[in-house]
Scaffold this motif. Structure first.
Motif, PDB file in Angstrom:
ATOM      1  N   GLU A 182       0.824  -1.210   0.000  1.00 49.04           N
ATOM      2  CA  GLU A 182       0.000   0.000   0.000  1.00 49.04           C
ATOM      3  C   GLU A 182       0.858   1.259   0.000  1.00 49.04           C
ATOM      4  N   ARG A 183       1.942   1.226   0.772  1.00 50.11           N
ATOM      5  CA  ARG A 183       2.814   2.410   0.827  1.00 50.11           C
ATOM      6  C   ARG A 183       3.473   2.654  -0.528  1.00 50.11           C
ATOM      7  N   LEU A 184       3.896   1.585  -1.186  1.00 49.60           N
ATOM      8  CA  LEU A 184       4.623   1.727  -2.441  1.00 49.60           C
ATOM      9  C   LEU A 184       3.722   2.071  -3.613  1.00 49.60           C
ATOM     10  N   TYR A 185       2.567   1.392  -3.706  1.00 51.55           N
ATOM     11  CA  TYR A 185       1.785   1.471  -4.941  1.00 51.55           C
ATOM     12  C   TYR A 185       0.510   2.297  -4.822  1.00 51.55           C
ATOM     13  N   SER A 186       0.111   2.611  -3.589  1.00 51.80           N
ATOM     14  CA  SER A 186      -1.077   3.458  -3.426  1.00 51.80           C
ATOM     15  C   SER A 186      -0.703   4.918  -3.232  1.00 51.80           C
ATOM     16  N   SER A 187       0.607   5.193  -3.109  1.00 51.29           N
ATOM     17  CA  SER A 187       1.060   6.564  -2.891  1.00 51.29           C
ATOM     18  C   SER A 187       2.214   6.863  -3.847  1.00 51.29           C
ATOM     19  N   PRO A 188       1.903   7.219  -5.094  1.00 50.06           N
ATOM     20  CA  PRO A 188       2.971   7.486  -6.080  1.00 50.06           C
ATOM     21  C   PRO A 188       3.955   8.558  -5.618  1.00 50.06           C
ATOM     22  N   ALA A 189       3.483   9.522  -4.837  1.00 49.70           N
ATOM     23  CA  ALA A 189       4.373  10.593  -4.384  1.00 49.70           C
ATOM     24  C   ALA A 189       5.505  10.059  -3.513  1.00 49.70           C
ATOM     25  N   TYR A 190       5.238   8.967  -2.812  1.00 52.65           N
ATOM     26  CA  TYR A 190       6.242   8.383  -1.920  1.00 52.65           C
ATOM     27  C   TYR A 190       7.483   7.968  -2.710  1.00 52.65           C
ATOM     28  N   ARG A 195      12.964   8.759  -5.168  1.00 53.72           N
ATOM     29  CA  ARG A 195      13.776   8.850  -6.385  1.00 53.72           C
ATOM     30  C   ARG A 195      14.519  10.189  -6.447  1.00 53.72           C
ATOM     31  N   SER A 196      13.813  11.256  -6.089  1.00 56.37           N
ATOM     32  CA  SER A 196      14.435  12.585  -6.111  1.00 56.37           C
ATOM     33  C   SER A 196      15.618  12.642  -5.169  1.00 56.37           C
ATOM     34  N   LEU A 197      15.454  12.099  -3.971  1.00 58.58           N
ATOM     35  CA  LEU A 197      16.542  12.112  -2.993  1.00 58.58           C
ATOM     36  C   LEU A 197      17.726  11.280  -3.466  1.00 58.58           C
ATOM     37  N   PHE A 198      17.459  10.070  -3.937  1.00 55.47           N
ATOM     38  CA  PHE A 198      18.527   9.168  -4.324  1.00 55.47           C
ATOM     39  C   PHE A 198      19.277   9.678  -5.557  1.00 55.47           C
ATOM     40  N   THR A 200      19.767  12.869  -6.431  1.00 52.47           N
ATOM     41  CA  THR A 200      20.418  14.171  -6.272  1.00 52.47           C
ATOM     42  C   THR A 200      21.337  14.258  -5.062  1.00 52.47           C
ATOM     43  N   ASN A 201      21.434  13.194  -4.277  1.00 45.72           N
ATOM     44  CA  ASN A 201      22.258  13.215  -3.079  1.00 45.72           C
ATOM     45  C   ASN A 201      23.103  11.951  -2.983  1.00 45.72           C
ATOM     46  N   THR A 202      24.183  12.058  -2.238  1.00 47.39           N
ATOM     47  CA  THR A 202      24.913  10.864  -1.822  1.00 47.39           C
ATOM     48  C   THR A 202      24.196  10.301  -0.597  1.00 47.39           C
ATOM     49  N   ILE A 203      23.919   9.004  -0.609  1.00 50.55           N
ATOM     50  CA  ILE A 203      23.188   8.369   0.476  1.00 50.55           C
ATOM     51  C   ILE A 203      24.169   7.603   1.358  1.00 50.55           C
ATOM     52  N   LEU A 204      24.044   7.753   2.668  1.00 48.85           N
ATOM     53  CA  LEU A 204      24.816   6.946   3.615  1.00 48.85           C
ATOM     54  C   LEU A 204      23.848   6.010   4.328  1.00 48.85           C
ATOM     55  N   PHE A 205      24.003   4.702   4.096  1.00 53.75           N
ATOM     56  CA  PHE A 205      23.137   3.702   4.709  1.00 53.75           C
ATOM     57  C   PHE A 205      23.732   3.284   6.051  1.00 53.75           C
ATOM     58  N   LEU A 206      22.913   3.362   7.078  1.00 53.87           N
ATOM     59  CA  LEU A 206      23.323   3.007   8.438  1.00 53.87           C
ATOM     60  C   LEU A 206      22.361   1.966   8.996  1.00 53.87           C
ATOM     61  N   GLY A 207      22.865   0.776   9.276  1.00 53.42           N
ATOM     62  CA  GLY A 207      22.005  -0.269   9.817  1.00 53.42           C
ATOM     63  C   GLY A 207      21.034  -0.834   8.816  1.00 53.42           C
ATOM     64  N   VAL A 208      21.392  -0.809   7.527  1.00 50.50           N
ATOM     65  CA  VAL A 208      20.524  -1.294   6.450  1.00 50.50           C
ATOM     66  C   VAL A 208      21.117  -2.591   5.906  1.00 50.50           C
ATOM     67  N   SER A 209      20.265  -3.622   5.762  1.00 53.22           N
ATOM     68  CA  SER A 209      20.733  -4.925   5.289  1.00 53.22           C
ATOM     69  C   SER A 209      20.490  -5.138   3.801  1.00 53.22           C
ATOM     70  N   SER A 220      18.991   0.715  -8.238  1.00 51.98           N
ATOM     71  CA  SER A 220      19.312   0.305  -9.606  1.00 51.98           C
ATOM     72  C   SER A 220      18.830   1.341 -10.619  1.00 51.98           C
ATOM     73  N   GLU A 221      17.655   1.909 -10.388  1.00 52.98           N
ATOM     74  CA  GLU A 221      17.135   2.949 -11.276  1.00 52.98           C
ATOM     75  C   GLU A 221      18.091   4.128 -11.346  1.00 52.98           C
ATOM     76  N   VAL A 222      18.575   4.542 -10.200  1.00 55.05           N
ATOM     77  CA  VAL A 222      19.459   5.707 -10.142  1.00 55.05           C
ATOM     78  C   VAL A 222      20.776   5.400 -10.846  1.00 55.05           C
ATOM     79  N   LEU A 223      21.342   4.207 -10.612  1.00 51.39           N
ATOM     80  CA  LEU A 223      22.597   3.837 -11.261  1.00 51.39           C
ATOM     81  C   LEU A 223      22.458   3.839 -12.775  1.00 51.39           C
TER      82      LEU A 223
END
Length: 422
Positions: A182-190, A195-198, A200-209, A220-223
């Motif tokens: 529901e979060r992914l497909y019922s809210s396109p703005a999400y 996508r905008s953040l990824f 236009t910015n460098t992302i630092l992942f902390l505690g992400v598996s 993958s889209e951004v790359l």
């Protein structure tokens, strides 16, 4: 041995081009384990015997799909009572003190924003929506020297809780596979927001598996969009356990990901995560940078009102102490006293007020003219309580000041520029 913090990452943070993405591993010491969380919810749910037995078998079996199914059963059975019950379990069984230092370090790193998929209350932030999206995407970027990163109660960068938050915050928690869909497909703005953040910015992942399929697809889209190549700097970094050199090379070359690895001693010691977080903090936090730069230095404050500079003196002295050093703070009330003190002592730094003195000139101007006549050498920063005119600033610089700072934030920015160029 923990890997060194890449200079490119440090630069991206300081330039306001880095967003932290905080996952479950960040809060793991404070949040009940998944099975414990589900059992706590089960004790609060009013389930019939058959459903209760079904839930128990799923949780005891413990496979990822079984636990996801157990979460969905509880969510469906409890309805509107699910989120309050989840908040109770976290409040009773959570240990926020276990990550108090992590939260403090995170707040002190000048990220432009912090995204988190954690729904616990241990990071304070906004839930997804137009207000949060506008704040992150449209508001002016936060400058790394701002007090929000170094004051005693620094709130740090703005936080968006992508999967909601337990409690009355106006958003449902993303807890089950159905919630994810529901979060992914019922809210396109999400997804547009992410996508905008990824992109236009460098992302630092902390505690992400990196087990979330949509997160990997987004990366993958951004790359593909920017045509990432081997020689390009990473588009993202991640603090990860036990990454071998050949694995790190692959992640950089094919995933655009810079791995900052720490050794867990075979899964027995996770303290490396905190050491890496501390190293990133100390390399980018303005207070830490200035504190290290002022170690062993003497600072002469020139202001007719000691109360006006008390806060700054305390911050700089504490910053040096926090960095393992010490500094000497000297307070005088006039340009005459400062000139006399400088005749007999050496100062590494002079911070002088721009307020008008008894001779009708700004105190700093009188002092600068006196120092020039006596050939007294010291770094002088002018501190103005009110904005100065361009003419006044030009006059102060022409007399030898390095800068005219308005307020504490600009003062600390100038000290970092002079003593710890980043």
């Amino acid at each position: 041995m923990d890997d060194a913090i890449p200079q490119h990452l440090v630069s991206q943070i300081i330039e306001g081009r880095c967003v932290a993405f905080v996952g479950a591993g960040f809060a793991a010491p404070a949040v009940p384990a998944w099975k414990m969380l589900l059992r706590g919810l089960g004790q609060r749910a009013q389930l019939d015997d058959a459903t209760a037995a079904w839930l128990t078998s799923l949780v005891d079996n413990g496979g990822s799909r079984d636990l996801e199914a157990a979460a969905q059963i509880l969510h469906t059975a409890m309805g509107d009572g699910f989120d309050p019950a989840l908040a109770e379990v976290l409040a009773e069984d959570g240990h926020p003190e276990a990550i108090a230092e992590r939260r403090q370090l995170l707040a002190g790193i000048p990220f432009d924003a912090i995204m988190t998929t954690n729904f616990d209350p241990f990071l304070v932030g906004d839930v997804p929506g137009p207000d949060a999206y506008q704040r992150i995407l449209r508001d002016p970027p936060h400058r790394w020297w701002e007090p929000r990163y170094w004051s005693d109660d620094a709130p740090g960068a703005p936080v968006v809780k992508l999967h909601g938050e337990v409690g009355p915050v106006g958003d449902s928690v993303v807890f089950t596979q159905r919630d994810y869909r529901e979060r992914l497909y019922s809210s396109p703005a999400y997804m547009t927001f992410l996508r905008s953040l990824f992109a236009t910015n460098t992302i630092l992942f902390l505690g992400v598996s990196f087990t979330d399929a949509y997160l990997n697809e987004l990366r993958s889209e951004v790359l593909a969009m920017i045509d990432q190549r081997d020689e390009d700097p990473p588009v993202a970094y991640a603090v990860l356990p036990d990454v071998a050199e050949h694995q790190a090379r692959y992640l950089h070359s094919h995933e655009g990901l810079g791995a900052i690895s720490f050794d867990t001693a075979g899964g027995t010691d996770w303290g490396g995560f905190d050491r890496v977080l501390r190293a990133i903090h100390d390399a980018t936090n303005p207070r830490a940078q200035i504190g290290a730069a002022l170690d062993g230095r003497t600072v002469l404050w020139v202001d007719s009102s000691p109360e006006d500079t008390a806060y700054g003196r305390r911050v700089l002295a504490d910053a040096a102490a926090d960095s393992g050093g010490r500094s000497r703070m000297v307070q005088v009330g006039s340009a005459t006293e400062a000139a006399a003190w400088l005749r007999d002592h050496d100062a590494d730094l002079v911070i002088a007020d721009w307020a008008v003195g008894c001779d009708g000139l700004p105190v700093a101007e009188t002092l600068l003219r006196t120092m020039r006549a006596a050939d007294a050498r010291a770094i002088v920063v002018v501190l103005a309580q009110e904005p100065v005119t361009p003419e006044d600033r030009h006059r102060a610089l022409a007399l030898g000041a390095t800068e005219v700072a308005h307020g504490w934030g600009e003062l600390f920015r100038e000290l970092a520029r002079v003593y710890a160029p980043l």
